[in-house]
Design a protein around this motif. Structure first.
Motif, PDB file in Angstrom:
ATOM      1  N   SER A   1     -13.101   8.190  -0.159  1.00  0.00           N
ATOM      2  CA  SER A   1     -13.006   9.394   0.782  1.00  0.00           C
ATOM      3  C   SER A   1     -12.361   8.814   2.278  1.00  0.00           C
ATOM      4  CB  SER A   1     -14.408  10.070   1.098  1.00  0.00           C
ATOM      5  OG  SER A   1     -15.382   8.856   1.447  1.00  0.00           O
ATOM      6  N   ASP A   2     -11.778   7.641   1.973  1.00  0.00           N
ATOM      7  CA  ASP A   2     -11.405   7.052   3.418  1.00  0.00           C
ATOM      8  C   ASP A   2     -10.397   7.797   4.106  1.00  0.00           C
ATOM      9  OD1 ASP A   2     -10.991   5.341   5.391  1.00  0.00           O
ATOM     10  OD2 ASP A   2     -10.746   3.630   4.006  1.00  0.00           O
ATOM     11  N   ASP A   3     -10.460   8.084   5.429  1.00  0.00           N
ATOM     12  CA  ASP A   3      -9.573   9.054   6.133  1.00  0.00           C
ATOM     13  C   ASP A   3      -8.763   8.240   7.233  1.00  0.00           C
ATOM     14  OD1 ASP A   3     -11.877   8.378   7.822  1.00  0.00           O
ATOM     15  OD2 ASP A   3     -11.951  10.744   8.581  1.00  0.00           O
ATOM     16  N   ARG A   4      -9.306   6.948   7.268  1.00  0.00           N
ATOM     17  CA  ARG A   4      -8.728   6.063   8.342  1.00  0.00           C
ATOM     18  C   ARG A   4      -7.424   5.232   7.859  1.00  0.00           C
ATOM     19  NH1 ARG A   4     -13.896   3.126  10.535  1.00  0.00           N
ATOM     20  NH2 ARG A   4     -15.189   4.570  10.025  1.00  0.00           N
ATOM     21  N   GLY A   5      -7.170   5.204   6.771  1.00  0.00           N
ATOM     22  CA  GLY A   5      -5.853   4.583   6.561  1.00  0.00           C
ATOM     23  C   GLY A   5      -5.780   3.036   6.835  1.00  0.00           C
ATOM     24  N   TYR A   6      -4.728   2.662   7.149  1.00  0.00           N
ATOM     25  CA  TYR A   6      -4.418   1.148   7.529  1.00  0.00           C
ATOM     26  C   TYR A   6      -4.903   1.177   9.018  1.00  0.00           C
ATOM     27  CZ  TYR A   6      -2.234  -3.096   7.477  1.00  0.00           C
ATOM     28  OH  TYR A   6      -1.803  -4.553   7.762  1.00  0.00           O
ATOM     29  N   VAL A   7      -5.612   0.124   9.425  1.00  0.00           N
ATOM     30  CA  VAL A   7      -5.890   0.034  10.885  1.00  0.00           C
ATOM     31  C   VAL A   7      -4.831  -1.173  11.138  1.00  0.00           C
ATOM     32  CG1 VAL A   7      -7.492  -0.748  12.677  1.00  0.00           C
ATOM     33  CG2 VAL A   7      -8.212   0.632  10.788  1.00  0.00           C
ATOM     34  N   GLN A   8      -3.972  -0.997  12.172  1.00  0.00           N
ATOM     35  CA  GLN A   8      -3.068  -2.039  12.477  1.00  0.00           C
ATOM     36  C   GLN A   8      -3.621  -3.243  13.073  1.00  0.00           C
ATOM     37  OE1 GLN A   8      -0.174  -0.683  15.311  1.00  0.00           O
ATOM     38  NE2 GLN A   8       1.126  -2.729  15.002  1.00  0.00           N
ATOM     39  N   GLY A   9      -3.114  -4.326  12.350  1.00  0.00           N
ATOM     40  CA  GLY A   9      -3.588  -5.651  12.387  1.00  0.00           C
ATOM     41  C   GLY A   9      -4.999  -6.158  11.582  1.00  0.00           C
ATOM     42  N   SER A  10      -5.673  -5.046  11.149  1.00  0.00           N
ATOM     43  CA  SER A  10      -6.968  -5.387  10.424  1.00  0.00           C
ATOM     44  C   SER A  10      -7.134  -4.577   9.338  1.00  0.00           C
ATOM     45  CB  SER A  10      -8.018  -4.941  11.645  1.00  0.00           C
ATOM     46  OG  SER A  10      -9.400  -5.369  10.845  1.00  0.00           O
ATOM     47  N   PRO A  11      -6.250  -4.984   8.160  1.00  0.00           N
ATOM     48  CA  PRO A  11      -6.603  -4.000   6.995  1.00  0.00           C
ATOM     49  C   PRO A  11      -7.913  -4.312   6.257  1.00  0.00           C
ATOM     50  CG  PRO A  11      -5.373  -6.288   6.718  1.00  0.00           C
ATOM     51  CD  PRO A  11      -5.538  -6.091   8.076  1.00  0.00           C
ATOM     52  N   LYS A  12      -7.938  -3.254   5.510  1.00  0.00           N
ATOM     53  CA  LYS A  12      -9.447  -3.181   4.860  1.00  0.00           C
ATOM     54  C   LYS A  12      -9.328  -4.063   3.536  1.00  0.00           C
ATOM     55  CE  LYS A  12     -10.513   1.230   7.154  1.00  0.00           C
ATOM     56  NZ  LYS A  12     -10.790   2.567   6.541  1.00  0.00           N
ATOM     57  N   VAL A  13      -8.093  -4.273   3.029  1.00  0.00           N
ATOM     58  CA  VAL A  13      -8.181  -5.066   1.790  1.00  0.00           C
ATOM     59  C   VAL A  13      -7.433  -6.451   2.277  1.00  0.00           C
ATOM     60  CG1 VAL A  13      -6.843  -5.448  -0.410  1.00  0.00           C
ATOM     61  CG2 VAL A  13      -7.741  -3.190   0.323  1.00  0.00           C
TER      62      VAL A  13
ATOM     63  N   GLN B   1       0.831  -1.262   0.075  1.00  0.00           N
ATOM     64  CA  GLN B   1      -0.014  -0.003   0.163  1.00  0.00           C
ATOM     65  C   GLN B   1       0.731   1.243   0.019  1.00  0.00           C
ATOM     66  OE1 GLN B   1      -2.889  -0.165   3.170  1.00  0.00           O
ATOM     67  NE2 GLN B   1      -3.795  -2.049   2.241  1.00  0.00           N
ATOM     68  N   SER B   2       2.303   1.072   0.618  1.00  0.00           N
ATOM     69  CA  SER B   2       2.935   2.406   0.558  1.00  0.00           C
ATOM     70  C   SER B   2       3.315   2.737  -0.605  1.00  0.00           C
ATOM     71  CB  SER B   2       3.783   2.145   1.688  1.00  0.00           C
ATOM     72  OG  SER B   2       4.820   1.061   1.457  1.00  0.00           O
ATOM     73  N   THR B   3       3.665   1.739  -1.566  1.00  0.00           N
ATOM     74  CA  THR B   3       4.161   2.136  -2.804  1.00  0.00           C
ATOM     75  C   THR B   3       3.344   2.049  -4.194  1.00  0.00           C
ATOM     76  OG1 THR B   3       4.748  -0.213  -3.141  1.00  0.00           O
ATOM     77  CG2 THR B   3       6.475   1.108  -1.793  1.00  0.00           C
ATOM     78  N   SER B   4       2.051   1.535  -3.967  1.00  0.00           N
ATOM     79  CA  SER B   4       1.189   1.197  -4.948  1.00  0.00           C
ATOM     80  C   SER B   4       0.636   2.570  -5.430  1.00  0.00           C
ATOM     81  CB  SER B   4      -0.032   0.525  -4.625  1.00  0.00           C
ATOM     82  OG  SER B   4      -1.040   0.453  -5.578  1.00  0.00           O
ATOM     83  N   TYR B   5       0.492   2.947  -6.747  1.00  0.00           N
ATOM     84  CA  TYR B   5      -0.023   4.032  -7.406  1.00  0.00           C
ATOM     85  C   TYR B   5      -1.489   3.883  -7.289  1.00  0.00           C
ATOM     86  CZ  TYR B   5       4.526   5.768  -9.372  1.00  0.00           C
ATOM     87  OH  TYR B   5       5.677   6.059  -9.423  1.00  0.00           O
ATOM     88  N   LEU B   6      -2.017   2.772  -7.369  1.00  0.00           N
ATOM     89  CA  LEU B   6      -3.539   2.385  -7.318  1.00  0.00           C
ATOM     90  C   LEU B   6      -4.105   2.832  -5.971  1.00  0.00           C
ATOM     91  CD1 LEU B   6      -6.040   1.331  -8.852  1.00  0.00           C
ATOM     92  CD2 LEU B   6      -5.542  -0.893  -7.693  1.00  0.00           C
ATOM     93  N   HIS B   7      -3.303   2.355  -4.810  1.00  0.00           N
ATOM     94  CA  HIS B   7      -3.738   2.693  -3.433  1.00  0.00           C
ATOM     95  C   HIS B   7      -3.779   4.109  -3.328  1.00  0.00           C
ATOM     96  CE1 HIS B   7      -4.110   2.642   1.008  1.00  0.00           C
ATOM     97  NE2 HIS B   7      -4.565   1.623   0.747  1.00  0.00           N
ATOM     98  N   ARG B   8      -2.854   5.010  -3.911  1.00  0.00           N
ATOM     99  CA  ARG B   8      -3.035   6.253  -3.586  1.00  0.00           C
ATOM    100  C   ARG B   8      -4.197   7.019  -4.123  1.00  0.00           C
ATOM    101  NH1 ARG B   8       3.251   7.651  -5.962  1.00  0.00           N
ATOM    102  NH2 ARG B   8       4.136   6.306  -4.404  1.00  0.00           N
ATOM    103  N   LEU B   9      -5.131   6.393  -4.632  1.00  0.00           N
ATOM    104  CA  LEU B   9      -6.531   6.855  -5.104  1.00  0.00           C
ATOM    105  C   LEU B   9      -7.438   6.787  -3.801  1.00  0.00           C
ATOM    106  CD1 LEU B   9      -7.143   5.259  -8.465  1.00  0.00           C
ATOM    107  CD2 LEU B   9      -6.526   7.639  -8.099  1.00  0.00           C
ATOM    108  N   VAL B  10      -7.043   5.980  -2.799  1.00  0.00           N
ATOM    109  CA  VAL B  10      -7.789   5.797  -1.897  1.00  0.00           C
ATOM    110  C   VAL B  10      -7.629   7.148  -0.974  1.00  0.00           C
ATOM    111  CG1 VAL B  10      -8.069   4.574   0.353  1.00  0.00           C
ATOM    112  CG2 VAL B  10      -7.643   3.472  -1.590  1.00  0.00           C
ATOM    113  N   GLY B  11      -8.748   7.809  -0.516  1.00  0.00           N
ATOM    114  CA  GLY B  11      -8.480   8.873   0.283  1.00  0.00           C
ATOM    115  C   GLY B  11      -8.547  10.340  -0.365  1.00  0.00           C
TER     116      GLY B  11
END
Length: 470
Positions: A87-99, A22-32
């Protein structure tokens, strides 16, 4: 041995480093990208509730309304999921990813289906099927997000169980007071030609049987999850009524599925309680349970004539008209697969109906392949079929891993996981000889079971090392 374990973990994505991707993906940068709007929106404060309402509406209305309306509701859910993601503003929840790894395999299958659509000999027809598939998969994504909330998970399961109870009660009413057959569902030359096959509000006994499979699994789980004698009694009533209604559909595929479902649930129950059992019962409880079940089934076959006749018809080959019809359809479908083995003809029944007549045997019209596994091969070829099998393996593996985790702390939520796994096995068993799995009333439930397993996903410590601590 360690190498085999590591290989299996990689194959099933058990230790997938999602945060690194997620930290390097161009696709994931659309999130938020709409995060600032979300922070000022009053409506989005109720995001979970809105998502749950959209999901609940589908399950409340599915048995009673047209497929077009269900499609509209799923499209609304898909649009809402897209809005939540952008519009996600929570990002990555530690231990419980949304993907989760399940999401990635769903995306892979969708990508292969998209290529199959683009290369289909009937592109316009295949695009219609692709559009429906896309709606189902986006609906899965919304459910996986909503079901992460234990409260909403419980509410949505309860909603579906109450709707299924209404459907089953009406089915039992048809058995006692009679119901007109809307099609030739039984060989007119068989001893069962006059037997009532219930279909309730769904109009087809095979479809009703598939619809009730998740209800049977979830109501059985509710017996253990719901607190208090009154809720438990209600859950037990649901289980008995749903099971009786499925049996009275006289759907042979549904009966096969029910055996798969109950057998899988029984084995998981023994696994769950084994840590508390004395050594004797830990060893012999499962053999005794399966043996006693086999004896009950044998006695039912010996003394219940309609049941015996229906089961024996499974082994009568072409002598049974239903068997003969399916065999002839499978012969034609085999030729379809042989001509386009790599990526198939594209997804959906519309493109199937365009191409099947070229291969069909005289007088054997069909709307599908009458087996979901053959249907997958026809629609997306061996590449799509392999990716879907990979999705199943990853999903069942994740379900087992999370069930093992919950077993250690004896959390009651584990019974919902058992129900999801057992229901999926049941639906796959039914799908061996039928394709009602592709109908919205059933397909939405299939993806609900997959989403239920995905909602429990927690990153293992080994793959969570690089996560931020704040």
């Amino acid at each position: 041995m360690t190498n085999y374990i590591t290989l299996w973990q990689r194959f099933t994505m058990s230790n997938l480093p999602l945060y690194q991707w997620q930290s390097t993906s161009y696709l994931h940068r659309l999130v938020g990208i709409l995060r600032s709007w979300r922070q000022s929106s009053w409506l989005m404060q109720w995001e979970q509730a809105i998502g749950a309402v959209l999901v609940a509406l589908v399950f409340v209305l599915a048995p009673f309304v047209s497929n077009v309306l269900i499609g509209v509701l799923m499209a609304a859910g898909a649009g809402f999921w897209a809005l939540l993601t952008l519009s996600d503003d929570r990002g990555y929840v530690q231990g419980s990813p949304k993907v989760t790894p399940i999401h990635w395999l769903v995306l892979l299958y969708w990508g292969i289906a998209t290529i199959a659509t683009a290369l289909s000999p009937e592109k316009e027809a295949a695009f219609k099927g692709w559009s429906k598939l896309t709606l189902y998969l986006l609906f899965f994504a919304l459910m996986a997000r909503v079901l992460r909330s234990p409260r909403l998970r419980s509410i949505l399961i309860t909603v579906y169980l109450h709707v299924a109870l209404i459907v089953s009660v009406y089915g039992l009413r048809q058995w006692f007071f009679g119901a007109e057959a809307l099609a030739t569902w039984t060989d007119p030359t068989s001893p069962m030609s006059k037997t009532t096959r219930v279909y309730s509000y769904l109009g087809n006994p095979n479809l009703l049987a598939a619809y009730l499979l998740p209800a049977i699994a979830l109501s059985l789980a509710a017996v253990f999850v719901w607190r208090g004698w009154v809720p438990k009694a209600l859950a037990l009533t649901m289980f008995v009524v749903n099971s009786a209604c499925l049996v009275l559909t006289f759907s042979r595929g549904g009966w096969i599925a029910l055996i798969f479902l109950l057998g899988a649930f029984a084995m998981m129950l023994v696994f769950w309680w084994s840590i508390q059992m004395p050594p004797f019962w830990r060893t012999w409880s499962l053999p005794l349970l399966l043996g006693s079940s086999a004896v009950v089934l044998l006695l039912a076959l010996l003394f219940v004539e309609p049941l015996r006749d229906r089961v024996l018809s499974m082994f009568s080959g072409r002598k049974d008209s239903s068997n003969n019809f399916r065999i002839n359809v499978w012969i034609a479908v085999r030729e379809m697969i042989r001509d386009r083995p790599i990526l198939g003809i594209g997804p959906g029944n519309v493109v199937f109906n365009k191409i099947y007549p070229v291969y069909q045997l005289p007088r054997y019209n069909a709307l599908s392949a009458y087996s979901i596994f053959l249907e997958l091969l026809v629609e997306t070829g061996f590449i799509g079929f392999t990716s879907f099998m990979w999705l199943l393996i990853v999903t069942f593996n994740q379900g087992w891993l999370q069930l093992t985790r919950l077993r250690k702390v004896q959390r009651r939520d584990g019974f919902w996981l058992m129900a999801a796994i057992a229901a999926m096995l049941g639906l796959l068993g039914h799908g061996l000889v039928d394709t009602v799995w592709y109908r919205p009333e059933v397909n939405t439930l299939w993806w609900m079971m997959v989403a239920l397993i995905a909602s429990y996903y927690i990153v293992s410590p080994a793959s969570d090392r690089t996560l931020p601590t704040s």
